[in-house]
Design an enzyme around this catalytic site. Sequence first.
Site, mmCIF file in Angstrom:
data_model
loop_
_atom_site.group_PDB
_atom_site.id
_atom_site.type_symbol
_atom_site.label_atom_id
_atom_site.label_comp_id
_atom_site.label_asym_id
_atom_site.label_seq_id
_atom_site.Cartn_x
_atom_site.Cartn_y
_atom_site.Cartn_z
ATOM 1 N N LEU A 224 5.759 6.107 9.321
ATOM 2 C CA LEU A 224 7.014 5.691 9.958
ATOM 3 C C LEU A 224 8.127 5.702 8.914
ATOM 4 O O LEU A 224 8.095 4.936 7.952
ATOM 5 C CB LEU A 224 6.863 4.295 10.556
ATOM 6 N N HIS B 280 6.002 -5.043 1.597
ATOM 7 C CA HIS B 280 7.202 -4.594 0.883
ATOM 8 C C HIS B 280 8.444 -4.925 1.712
ATOM 9 O O HIS B 280 8.428 -4.842 2.938
ATOM 10 C CB HIS B 280 7.103 -3.082 0.657
#
Length: 349
Positions: A126, A230
């Site tokens: 993605l 992240h």
Amino acid sequence: MLVIRPIEQRDFPALKQFAIESGHGFTSLPVNDELLQSKLSLSIASFAKRAPSKGESLYFFVAEDTHTGEVMGTCAIDGAVGLSAPFYNYLLGKQVHSSTRLGIYNVVETLTLTNDYTGVSELCTLFLREPARHGLNGRLLSKCRFLFLAEFSELFDQRILAEMRGVSDEKGNSPFWCWLQEHFFSMDFSTVDYLTGIGRKGFIADLMPKFPIYVSLLSKEAKSVIGITHDNTRPALRMLEEEGFRWRGYVDIFDAGPSVECELSHIHSVRTSRRLTVGILEQQQYSAHADKHTYLLSNIEFKHFRALIAEAVIDEDKQQVMLHKDIATLLKVKEGDTVRLVKLTHPQS
């Protein structure tokens, strides 16, 4: 407006640019022409001939700007991971050390190397370019895959996985990997990340510790990032959590990012999506409707799959969705055709 379609050979330059822009830790988009072309070719082949059941297929999609024709993002579904090459994860678990005679009872966390996700279908790759990161574009890119899963469920496992990128800095340094490197490896994170991305995973079995790692032995920095996503990946994680995905203790073996999962039939957009026949509205008719709502819509074509987000009107009595003629054109549907849709009820930010 962005519209989702299967990737084509002409999209290779854009795919390569995505690999460059995505940065460290994005192993499914390696900056390697041969590997990118291999992924693209596998996807083209997977769409060219529909498999009878789950297998080693890859379904790559791109998000194309309908005004400029520019490709602004990509996403993919891997039909089954780990069938031809091992797919590793750590499982965060517990071991008990106790002695009734001494009155001691200690519970310690461990990381155990597993191949538990072998054969599971994976949501992957993605990426949305910075200029397109606004409005509902990210939501479209992430969630379009659920309509494809719902429509062609026989091609996928009942367990759906998504690996979230773990913590690393701008230079590609991972606190978790730094500890592993010090004790078991002699390669920096960027090198390991790249080798994994291009499929050279043999070093994992050769060098990874064969027995569970006691988390208490890790550095403070390494322990602090286990199961942490992240910063750039947190929006993607939130959307998956909206759909019912949950962390079950599995983490990436390099950066300790979490792997989340959900049963296919329990995914919100799969479970609540529906098929309706299409009605076409001209501009004046469309504008006159006051009861329009925003939907994620797709056609039900395999080779020529299209998906987008648009306003539409539902006629429950006729089991029909009324679409603006321009939206119908983008979806490649006509009056009387069938589309799959789900109402967007979650926050749009």
